[in-house]
Design a protein around this motif. Structure first.
Motif, PDB file in Angstrom:
ATOM      1  N   ASP A  14       8.122  -1.002 -10.063  1.00 49.62           N
ATOM      2  CA  ASP A  14       7.621  -2.299  -9.612  1.00 49.62           C
ATOM      3  C   ASP A  14       6.960  -2.258  -8.244  1.00 49.62           C
ATOM      4  OD1 ASP A  14       8.553  -3.412 -11.951  1.00 49.62           O
ATOM      5  OD2 ASP A  14      10.514  -3.877 -11.094  1.00 49.62           O
ATOM      6  N   SER A  15       6.806  -1.101  -7.659  1.00 51.61           N
ATOM      7  CA  SER A  15       6.231  -1.000  -6.324  1.00 51.61           C
ATOM      8  C   SER A  15       4.710  -1.051  -6.392  1.00 51.61           C
ATOM      9  CB  SER A  15       6.681   0.308  -5.664  1.00 51.61           C
ATOM     10  OG  SER A  15       6.034   0.461  -4.424  1.00 51.61           O
ATOM     11  N   GLY A  16       4.102  -1.981  -5.640  1.00 48.48           N
ATOM     12  CA  GLY A  16       2.657  -2.089  -5.582  1.00 48.48           C
ATOM     13  C   GLY A  16       2.080  -1.740  -4.234  1.00 48.48           C
ATOM     14  N   SER A  17       2.930  -1.318  -3.308  1.00 51.14           N
ATOM     15  CA  SER A  17       2.462  -0.960  -1.973  1.00 51.14           C
ATOM     16  C   SER A  17       3.494  -0.052  -1.312  1.00 51.14           C
ATOM     17  CB  SER A  17       2.266  -2.212  -1.124  1.00 51.14           C
ATOM     18  OG  SER A  17       3.525  -2.827  -0.889  1.00 51.14           O
ATOM     19  N   LEU A  18       3.084   0.552  -0.210  1.00 52.45           N
ATOM     20  CA  LEU A  18       4.029   1.385   0.533  1.00 52.45           C
ATOM     21  C   LEU A  18       5.155   0.547   1.121  1.00 52.45           C
ATOM     22  CD1 LEU A  18       1.721   3.928   2.385  1.00 52.45           C
ATOM     23  CD2 LEU A  18       3.307   4.392   0.525  1.00 52.45           C
ATOM     24  N   LYS A  19       4.821  -0.698   1.507  1.00 49.33           N
ATOM     25  CA  LYS A  19       5.836  -1.594   2.071  1.00 49.33           C
ATOM     26  C   LYS A  19       6.925  -1.896   1.033  1.00 49.33           C
ATOM     27  CE  LYS A  19       6.296  -5.945   4.555  1.00 49.33           C
ATOM     28  NZ  LYS A  19       5.579  -7.105   5.089  1.00 49.33           N
TER      29      LYS A  19
END
Length: 93
Positions: A14-19
């Motif tokens: 579910d990760s869409g960014s480094l943050k």
């Protein structure tokens, strides 16, 4: 004296960014550190959004105790719903 090292390859679907990745990994590292009193660090794949490699280290006098603790950590990560465990490796030196 024995040193146990566990390398965990993690996938964060579910990760869409480094943050977002850092939030999941930080939470996972904190839970491992607090529950098992071991050293935990990110060791590879820092720039990828959905993958990470976490290293876990512990030290002790009983080889079977260290192996058991690292097995418990692997099971803990496998049961985590925010990240998937792709692969792991346990070494005892």
């Amino acid at each position: 004296m024995f040193v146990g090292i566990c390398t965990l390859e993690i996938y964060i679907p579910d990760s869409g960014s480094l943050k977002a990745k850092r939030q999941v990994i930080k939470s996972l590292k904190d839970k491992i550190r607090n529950n098992y009193n071991v050293s935990v660090a990110e060791i590879a794949d820092h720039d990828l959004w959905q993958r990470d490699v976490i290293g876990v280290a512990c030290i002790g006098t009983d080889k079977s105790y260290i192996n058991g603790m690292l097995d418990k950590i692997v099971n803990f990560v496998q049961e985590n719903r925010s990240a998937e465990l792709l692969n792991y490796k346990i070494e005892i030196l």
